[in-house]
Motif scaffolding. Structure first.
Motif, mmCIF file in Angstrom:
data_model
loop_
_atom_site.group_PDB
_atom_site.id
_atom_site.type_symbol
_atom_site.label_atom_id
_atom_site.label_comp_id
_atom_site.label_asym_id
_atom_site.label_seq_id
_atom_site.Cartn_x
_atom_site.Cartn_y
_atom_site.Cartn_z
ATOM 1 N N GLN A 214 0.831 -1.216 0.000
ATOM 2 C CA GLN A 214 0.000 0.000 0.000
ATOM 3 C C GLN A 214 0.864 1.263 0.000
ATOM 4 O OE1 GLN A 214 -3.035 0.257 3.127
ATOM 5 N NE2 GLN A 214 -2.796 2.485 3.153
ATOM 6 N N ILE A 215 1.938 1.245 0.784
ATOM 7 C CA ILE A 215 2.838 2.410 0.812
ATOM 8 C C ILE A 215 3.433 2.631 -0.575
ATOM 9 C CG2 ILE A 215 5.011 3.299 1.752
ATOM 10 C CD1 ILE A 215 4.244 1.858 4.415
ATOM 11 N N GLY A 216 3.811 1.541 -1.235
ATOM 12 C CA GLY A 216 4.327 1.660 -2.597
ATOM 13 C C GLY A 216 3.299 2.283 -3.536
ATOM 14 N N GLU A 217 2.036 1.896 -3.350
ATOM 15 C CA GLU A 217 0.972 2.463 -4.199
ATOM 16 C C GLU A 217 0.753 3.938 -3.892
ATOM 17 O OE1 GLU A 217 -1.497 -1.772 -4.595
ATOM 18 O OE2 GLU A 217 -2.211 -0.212 -3.223
ATOM 19 N N GLU A 218 0.820 4.300 -2.620
ATOM 20 C CA GLU A 218 0.675 5.717 -2.254
ATOM 21 C C GLU A 218 1.796 6.550 -2.863
ATOM 22 O OE1 GLU A 218 -1.420 4.816 2.106
ATOM 23 O OE2 GLU A 218 0.464 5.915 2.023
ATOM 24 N N ILE A 219 2.998 5.981 -2.860
ATOM 25 C CA ILE A 219 4.132 6.699 -3.450
ATOM 26 C C ILE A 219 3.916 6.878 -4.947
ATOM 27 C CG2 ILE A 219 6.585 6.415 -4.055
ATOM 28 C CD1 ILE A 219 6.981 5.358 -1.161
ATOM 29 N N THR A 220 3.404 5.843 -5.599
ATOM 30 C CA THR A 220 3.168 5.956 -7.044
ATOM 31 C C THR A 220 2.099 7.006 -7.364
ATOM 32 O OG1 THR A 220 3.733 3.627 -7.266
ATOM 33 C CG2 THR A 220 2.645 4.646 -9.141
ATOM 34 N N GLN A 221 1.122 7.152 -6.452
ATOM 35 C CA GLN A 221 0.117 8.210 -6.662
ATOM 36 C C GLN A 221 0.736 9.598 -6.558
ATOM 37 O OE1 GLN A 221 -3.075 7.458 -3.885
ATOM 38 N NE2 GLN A 221 -3.552 5.490 -4.821
ATOM 39 N N LYS A 222 1.656 9.748 -5.611
ATOM 40 C CA LYS A 222 2.262 11.064 -5.390
ATOM 41 C C LYS A 222 3.384 11.354 -6.382
ATOM 42 C CE LYS A 222 1.641 11.592 -0.373
ATOM 43 N NZ LYS A 222 1.605 13.058 -0.284
ATOM 44 N N TRP A 223 4.163 10.313 -6.681
ATOM 45 C CA TRP A 223 5.305 10.457 -7.587
ATOM 46 C C TRP A 223 5.177 9.352 -8.631
ATOM 47 C CZ3 TRP A 223 5.948 10.440 -2.170
ATOM 48 C CH2 TRP A 223 6.289 11.675 -1.604
ATOM 49 N N PRO A 224 4.429 9.598 -9.717
ATOM 50 C CA PRO A 224 4.039 8.517 -10.639
ATOM 51 C C PRO A 224 5.196 7.728 -11.244
ATOM 52 C CG PRO A 224 2.733 10.485 -11.050
ATOM 53 C CD PRO A 224 3.797 10.879 -10.064
ATOM 54 N N ASP A 225 6.373 8.325 -11.365
ATOM 55 C CA ASP A 225 7.482 7.606 -11.979
ATOM 56 C C ASP A 225 8.341 6.855 -10.961
ATOM 57 O OD1 ASP A 225 6.821 8.479 -14.573
ATOM 58 O OD2 ASP A 225 7.763 10.420 -14.163
ATOM 59 N N ALA A 226 7.982 6.935 -9.698
ATOM 60 C CA ALA A 226 8.808 6.302 -8.662
ATOM 61 C C ALA A 226 8.615 4.788 -8.650
ATOM 62 C CB ALA A 226 8.454 6.872 -7.296
ATOM 63 N N ILE A 227 9.701 4.068 -8.364
ATOM 64 C CA ILE A 227 9.641 2.624 -8.120
ATOM 65 C C ILE A 227 10.191 2.398 -6.710
ATOM 66 C CG2 ILE A 227 10.411 0.334 -8.836
ATOM 67 C CD1 ILE A 227 10.910 1.573 -11.639
ATOM 68 N N THR A 228 9.430 1.670 -5.899
ATOM 69 C CA THR A 228 9.765 1.518 -4.487
ATOM 70 C C THR A 228 9.981 0.049 -4.139
ATOM 71 O OG1 THR A 228 8.349 3.410 -4.010
ATOM 72 C CG2 THR A 228 8.969 2.026 -2.133
ATOM 73 N N ALA A 229 10.950 -0.213 -3.284
ATOM 74 C CA ALA A 229 11.124 -1.547 -2.693
ATOM 75 C C ALA A 229 11.432 -1.371 -1.209
ATOM 76 C CB ALA A 229 12.258 -2.303 -3.381
ATOM 77 N N ILE A 230 10.790 -2.187 -0.384
ATOM 78 C CA ILE A 230 10.984 -2.095 1.065
ATOM 79 C C ILE A 230 11.117 -3.507 1.631
ATOM 80 C CG2 ILE A 230 10.062 -1.269 3.263
ATOM 81 C CD1 ILE A 230 8.186 0.595 1.649
ATOM 82 N N THR A 231 12.166 -3.729 2.431
ATOM 83 C CA THR A 231 12.285 -4.980 3.181
ATOM 84 C C THR A 231 12.474 -4.644 4.654
ATOM 85 O OG1 THR A 231 13.253 -6.176 1.314
ATOM 86 C CG2 THR A 231 13.602 -7.107 3.505
ATOM 87 N N HIS A 232 11.689 -5.287 5.506
ATOM 88 C CA HIS A 232 11.816 -5.097 6.958
ATOM 89 C C HIS A 232 12.130 -6.440 7.592
ATOM 90 C CE1 HIS A 232 11.263 -3.642 10.987
ATOM 91 N NE2 HIS A 232 10.849 -2.465 10.586
ATOM 92 N N ARG A 233 13.071 -6.419 8.519
ATOM 93 C CA ARG A 233 13.492 -7.666 9.168
ATOM 94 C C ARG A 233 12.757 -7.844 10.489
ATOM 95 N NH1 ARG A 233 19.754 -9.114 10.816
ATOM 96 N NH2 ARG A 233 19.305 -11.138 11.795
#
Lengths: 156, 79
Positions: free
Chosen positions: A64-83
């Motif tokens: 969902q955070i990745g989708e929110e980022i794409t709404q705000k910054w349409p060309d952004a690609i996001t990856a997140i890993t949490h341990r």
């Protein structure tokens, strides 16, 4: 959207692996945020941390955070890993990588991602200090949801 | 009957990771009252927590069904 871009893992995080997920020919910048375990908090000495997660929901919230980022910054690609699990001082708890065509957006989107993680992703940190232990939980320093849902706490 | 998943400090206090509630079609508001009565030790935690239904945060009017995946989400502290 691949599964590998938004991950909860109990294994050490490959920083380069997270960065590789956002490499793109249109990108002019990749911003990487690395969250690490701090030894001293307000004078108290941490020995180690334990992170636990509601993993399936946490991964959905990272998506969902990745989708929110794409709404705000349409060309952004996001990856997140949490341990999760037991982490020692300086161990890597979270890695965020965001690629964008221009650098300003990559900084802004990366900052947005870490702030949202601290609001909506069901992950919990237990501090193990020299003199005791405690689950930490503030939802960004608040103790309740004024609007009923953490989604209401979005900030620009 | 509904099953409630527990995490973090709440799971630790109750020494269990799941609660089974012998009721159904109750609202989240009613669930909060039930939990507070049955488990006074977590009353404050329940008040501060969010409830997730099928991996989404839900409001207090939501009605809980037997097959729902329900979880008590204490204030998060990832990152």
């Amino acid at each position: 959207m691949t599964d590998k871009r938004f991950v909860i893992t109990d294994q050490p995080i490959s920083i380069e692996g997270v960065v590789a997920e956002v490499v793109d020919p249109n990108a002019g910048a990749i911003n990487t945020f690395i969250g690490t375990v701090r030894e001293l908090t307000k004078g108290k000495k941490t020995l180690y941390l334990e992170y636990s997660a509601y993993a399936s929901m946490a991964e959905k919230k990272l998506v969902q955070i990745g989708e929110e980022i794409t709404q705000k910054w349409p060309d952004a690609i996001t990856a997140i890993t949490h341990r999760t699990g037991r982490l020692g001082i300086s161990d890597v708890a979270v890695v965020i990588a965001v690629s964008t065509p221009h650098r300003a957006d990559s900084y802004a989107a990366s900052r947005y991602a870490i702030e949202r993680i601290k609001e909506i992703v069901p992950i919990w940190k237990k501090e193990n200090w020299e003199d005791g232990e405690s689950w930490i939980g503030h939802h960004k320093e608040t103790t309740a949801y004024p609007t009923g849902k953490p989604e209401g706490l979005k900030h620009d | 009957m509904i099953k409630i998943m527990l995490f973090a400090g709440i799971a630790e206090k109750l020494k269990q990771q799941q609660i089974v509630v012998d009721q159904q079609d109750i609202t989240i508001h009613e669930l909060r009252l039930w939990l507070t009565q049955q488990y006074p030790v977590i009353a404050g935690d329940v008040e501060r927590a969010m409830i997730a239904v099928n991996e989404e945060f839900a409001d207090d009017q939501t009605v809980l069904k037997t097959d729902d995946e329900i979880a008590i989400i204490p204030p998060v502290s990832g990152g």
